[in-house]
Scaffold this motif. Structure first.
Motif, PDB file in Angstrom:
ATOM      1  N   GLY A   1      12.018  -8.355  14.416  1.00 31.54           N
ATOM      2  CA  GLY A   1      11.176  -9.273  15.175  1.00 31.54           C
ATOM      3  C   GLY A   1       9.719  -8.905  15.000  1.00 31.54           C
ATOM      4  O   GLY A   1       9.215  -8.771  13.884  1.00 31.54           O
ATOM      5  N   ASN A   2       9.023  -8.740  16.102  1.00 28.67           N
ATOM      6  CA  ASN A   2       7.602  -8.362  16.071  1.00 28.67           C
ATOM      7  C   ASN A   2       7.426  -6.868  16.277  1.00 28.67           C
ATOM      8  O   ASN A   2       6.380  -6.411  16.747  1.00 28.67           O
ATOM      9  CB  ASN A   2       6.818  -9.125  17.139  1.00 28.67           C
ATOM     10  N   VAL A   3       8.454  -6.088  15.958  1.00 28.01           N
ATOM     11  CA  VAL A   3       8.364  -4.622  16.053  1.00 28.01           C
ATOM     12  C   VAL A   3       8.576  -4.052  14.650  1.00 28.01           C
ATOM     13  O   VAL A   3       9.584  -4.313  14.000  1.00 28.01           O
ATOM     14  CB  VAL A   3       9.428  -4.051  17.007  1.00 28.01           C
ATOM     15  N   LEU A   4       7.581  -3.296  14.175  1.00 29.98           N
ATOM     16  CA  LEU A   4       7.643  -2.674  12.856  1.00 29.98           C
ATOM     17  C   LEU A   4       7.716  -1.154  13.025  1.00 29.98           C
ATOM     18  O   LEU A   4       7.067  -0.590  13.924  1.00 29.98           O
ATOM     19  CB  LEU A   4       6.405  -3.017  12.015  1.00 29.98           C
ATOM     20  N   LYS A   5       8.468  -0.511  12.164  1.00 25.10           N
ATOM     21  CA  LYS A   5       8.509   0.945  12.108  1.00 25.10           C
ATOM     22  C   LYS A   5       8.081   1.359  10.709  1.00 25.10           C
ATOM     23  O   LYS A   5       8.714   0.948   9.716  1.00 25.10           O
ATOM     24  CB  LYS A   5       9.908   1.469  12.420  1.00 25.10           C
ATOM     25  N   ILE A   6       6.985   2.124  10.604  1.00 26.26           N
ATOM     26  CA  ILE A   6       6.426   2.449   9.293  1.00 26.26           C
ATOM     27  C   ILE A   6       6.484   3.959   9.074  1.00 26.26           C
ATOM     28  O   ILE A   6       6.463   4.741  10.015  1.00 26.26           O
ATOM     29  CB  ILE A   6       4.970   1.960   9.159  1.00 26.26           C
ATOM     30  N   SER A   7       6.557   4.337   7.811  1.00 22.02           N
ATOM     31  CA  SER A   7       6.559   5.745   7.434  1.00 22.02           C
ATOM     32  C   SER A   7       6.136   5.855   5.976  1.00 22.02           C
ATOM     33  O   SER A   7       6.179   4.881   5.229  1.00 22.02           O
ATOM     34  CB  SER A   7       7.943   6.371   7.641  1.00 22.02           C
TER      35      SER A   7
ATOM     36  N   ARG B   1       0.815  -1.210   0.000  1.00 19.35           N
ATOM     37  CA  ARG B   1       0.000   0.000   0.000  1.00 19.35           C
ATOM     38  C   ARG B   1       0.850   1.262   0.000  1.00 19.35           C
ATOM     39  O   ARG B   1       0.345   2.348   0.255  1.00 19.35           O
ATOM     40  CB  ARG B   1      -0.918  -0.001   1.216  1.00 19.35           C
ATOM     41  N   GLY B   2       2.146   1.129  -0.248  1.00 17.06           N
ATOM     42  CA  GLY B   2       2.995   2.300  -0.406  1.00 17.06           C
ATOM     43  C   GLY B   2       3.702   2.748   0.846  1.00 17.06           C
ATOM     44  O   GLY B   2       4.333   3.806   0.846  1.00 17.06           O
ATOM     45  N   TRP B   3       3.643   1.972   1.945  1.00 17.56           N
ATOM     46  CA  TRP B   3       4.319   2.359   3.173  1.00 17.56           C
ATOM     47  C   TRP B   3       5.736   1.778   3.182  1.00 17.56           C
ATOM     48  O   TRP B   3       5.974   0.673   2.685  1.00 17.56           O
ATOM     49  CB  TRP B   3       3.560   1.852   4.401  1.00 17.56           C
ATOM     50  N   GLN B   4       6.668   2.516   3.778  1.00 19.53           N
ATOM     51  CA  GLN B   4       8.015   2.018   4.005  1.00 19.53           C
ATOM     52  C   GLN B   4       8.058   1.348   5.378  1.00 19.53           C
ATOM     53  O   GLN B   4       7.681   1.968   6.380  1.00 19.53           O
ATOM     54  CB  GLN B   4       9.032   3.156   3.934  1.00 19.53           C
ATOM     55  N   VAL B   5       8.522   0.103   5.403  1.00 20.95           N
ATOM     56  CA  VAL B   5       8.456  -0.699   6.624  1.00 20.95           C
ATOM     57  C   VAL B   5       9.846  -1.247   6.923  1.00 20.95           C
ATOM     58  O   VAL B   5      10.503  -1.824   6.051  1.00 20.95           O
ATOM     59  CB  VAL B   5       7.451  -1.869   6.486  1.00 20.95           C
ATOM     60  N   SER B   6      10.284  -1.046   8.170  1.00 20.54           N
ATOM     61  CA  SER B   6      11.495  -1.711   8.660  1.00 20.54           C
ATOM     62  C   SER B   6      11.089  -2.577   9.840  1.00 20.54           C
ATOM     63  O   SER B   6      10.347  -2.135  10.726  1.00 20.54           O
ATOM     64  CB  SER B   6      12.546  -0.682   9.075  1.00 20.54           C
ATOM     65  N   ALA B   7      11.564  -3.836   9.851  1.00 22.54           N
ATOM     66  CA  ALA B   7      11.111  -4.817  10.836  1.00 22.54           C
ATOM     67  C   ALA B   7      12.271  -5.302  11.675  1.00 22.54           C
ATOM     68  O   ALA B   7      13.399  -5.455  11.193  1.00 22.54           O
ATOM     69  CB  ALA B   7      10.440  -6.006  10.128  1.00 22.54           C
TER      70      ALA B   7
END
Length: 427
Positions: free
Chosen positions: A420-426, A412-418
């Motif tokens: 483990g079970n912690v995601l950082k989106i922008s 959907r166009g989001w930048q995701v860094s993962a």
């Protein structure tokens, strides 16, 4: 009596001129009518459009205390800052009327510090801070828990401001509406419904509406906001002289009859201190509504529901008659069809994922929540820590875990860094 004779040819000419003047008057009148109609439409559009209304901040499930002033000295500016944060945590805990605890125990329950304003010197730290406590840890000591707390019915908030000889609600952006929009209402047992005041809301939610007692009129407005009744917090600001003290008289009103619950007065030293005074007034008015709720006074006016009750009763009788008619006209029951037991759906592992996202304003919070909740497999998503102007955190229950959620957000166009079970989106 004097008479004037008009020659025949002059009479014809004058009649023709009179006809032309009449036609010209009709044309001018027509243009004037069109101009007035256009002016009226422009005025109506001007009342609806424009930069008005302040969206309320997204409510955090944590416990937040704002507006704590600290003034601390230390060997260095950084040391003074750390000591100032500790003092703010202790003052916030005292404001919440929490039990006596060492500062280490209080610090363990703090999820974040909100910096409203700060000045750091070589050996001094002066700031106004907010402290956010983790509800899961601090809820057992302060406030009611998630479960058995008494909650009010949804109450529409109509904040009226008297200032400079005029009264207003959403006609223009004002400091009183801003104070209510920034209030963290999640910790209150009163279910506030706070309109943004944009668009057509500024036409129906006016200062004059509080003086109307028509139940039909109120019912139509409350239905638009899914509210059961209305609370009317009123602020009257009087300036002693330009740039001088500002005295505020605040009144907590309630219901379609504009019933007065309680009034009080606060004073700000100047316009710079006015927002802090209004924030204190909102918290105090919320306390008045809380006390009214505990006394059983903050309940919806039964006359607001009388028309709906009669309608529901008539609708129920009509439904019963139609069902009786259908039963009499129905054919005899056929033999039951064989039961087919469907295969059990496959079990999908549901995991809890922590999502961090930048939240410069309330719109960014709403956008992130909408994107995560709309991802496939997401069963629940809620903010656990909210920091406007910083990084907020939400807890998500999703089938397939963090990998599935990250893939859905990337599509959907989001930048995701993962991690483990912690995601950082922008974006």
């Amino acid at each position: 009596m004097m008479t004037t004779a008009i020659p025949h040819k002059n009479l014809r000419r004058r009649i023709a001129e009179a006809g032309l003047r009449a036609k010209a008057a009709l044309v001018v009148g027509g243009f004037a009518s069109l101009a007035l109609a256009g002016f009226g439409t422009a005025r109506l559009i001007a009342q609806v459009e424009g930069d008005r209304g302040i969206p309320p901040v997204a409510n955090s499930v944590d416990i937040q205390v704002n507006g704590i002033e600290v003034d601390v000295t230390g060997k260095t500016g950084e040391e003074a800052r750390i000591e100032g944060w500790k003092q703010a945590q202790k003052k916030a805990w005292e404001q919440l009327k929490g039990p006596a605890m060492p500062i280490e125990a209080i610090d363990a329950m703090v999820s974040s510090i909100v910096i409203e304003r700060e000045q750091i010197g070589p050996r001094r730290y002066v700031a106004r801070l907010g402290v956010i406590f983790d509800r899961a840890k601090a809820g057992q000591y302060v406030g009611a828990g998630e479960g058995g707390a008494v909650r009010s019915a949804p109450m529409l908030v109509l904040p009226i401001l008297y200032s400079g000889g005029a009264r207003q609600v959403f006609e223009v952006r004002n400091v009183w509406q801003k104070a209510w929009a920034e209030f963290q209402a999640s910790g209150s047992p009163v279910d506030y419904v706070r309109p943004t005041g944009s668009g057509g809301e500024s036409l129906i939610l006016t200062a004059g509406q509080a003086g109307r007692s028509s139940r039909l009129w109120w019912r139509n407005i409350l239905d638009q906001f899914n509210a059961a009744d209305v609370v009317v917090p009123v602020a009257r600001l009087e300036r002693q002289w330009p740039g001088g003290p500002v005295q505020g008289t605040f009144t907590a009103r309630f219901g379609p009859d504009n019933k007065v619950l309680e009034s009080f007065t606060l004073t700000a030293r100047d316009d710079e201190a006015l927002p802090q005074m209004l924030s204190q007034a909102v918290v105090r008015i919320d306390g008045i509504y809380r006390d009214a709720l505990l006394r059983g006074e903050l309940v919806p006016d039964p006359t607001l529901l009388s028309g709906r009750i009669a309608f529901d009763r008539a609708l129920g009788e009509l439904r019963s008659r139609l069902m009786e008619r259908d039963v009499r006209a129905a054919p005899p029951p056929a033999a039951p069809a064989p039961m087919i037991t469907p295969d059990a759906p496959p079990v999908v592992d549901v995991q809890s994922v922590t999502v961090q996202f930048a939240s410069p304003d309330a719109a960014a919070v709403d956008a992130a929540l909408s994107a995560v909740r709309g991802a496939p497999g997401v069963q629940n998503a809620a903010t656990t820590s909210l920091a406007i102007g910083g990084t907020s955190v939400m807890r998500v229950s999703v089938a397939g875990g963090g990998a599935a959620l990250a893939a859905a957000l990337r599509s959907r166009g989001w930048q995701v860094s993962a991690s483990g079970n912690v995601l950082k989106i922008s974006r």
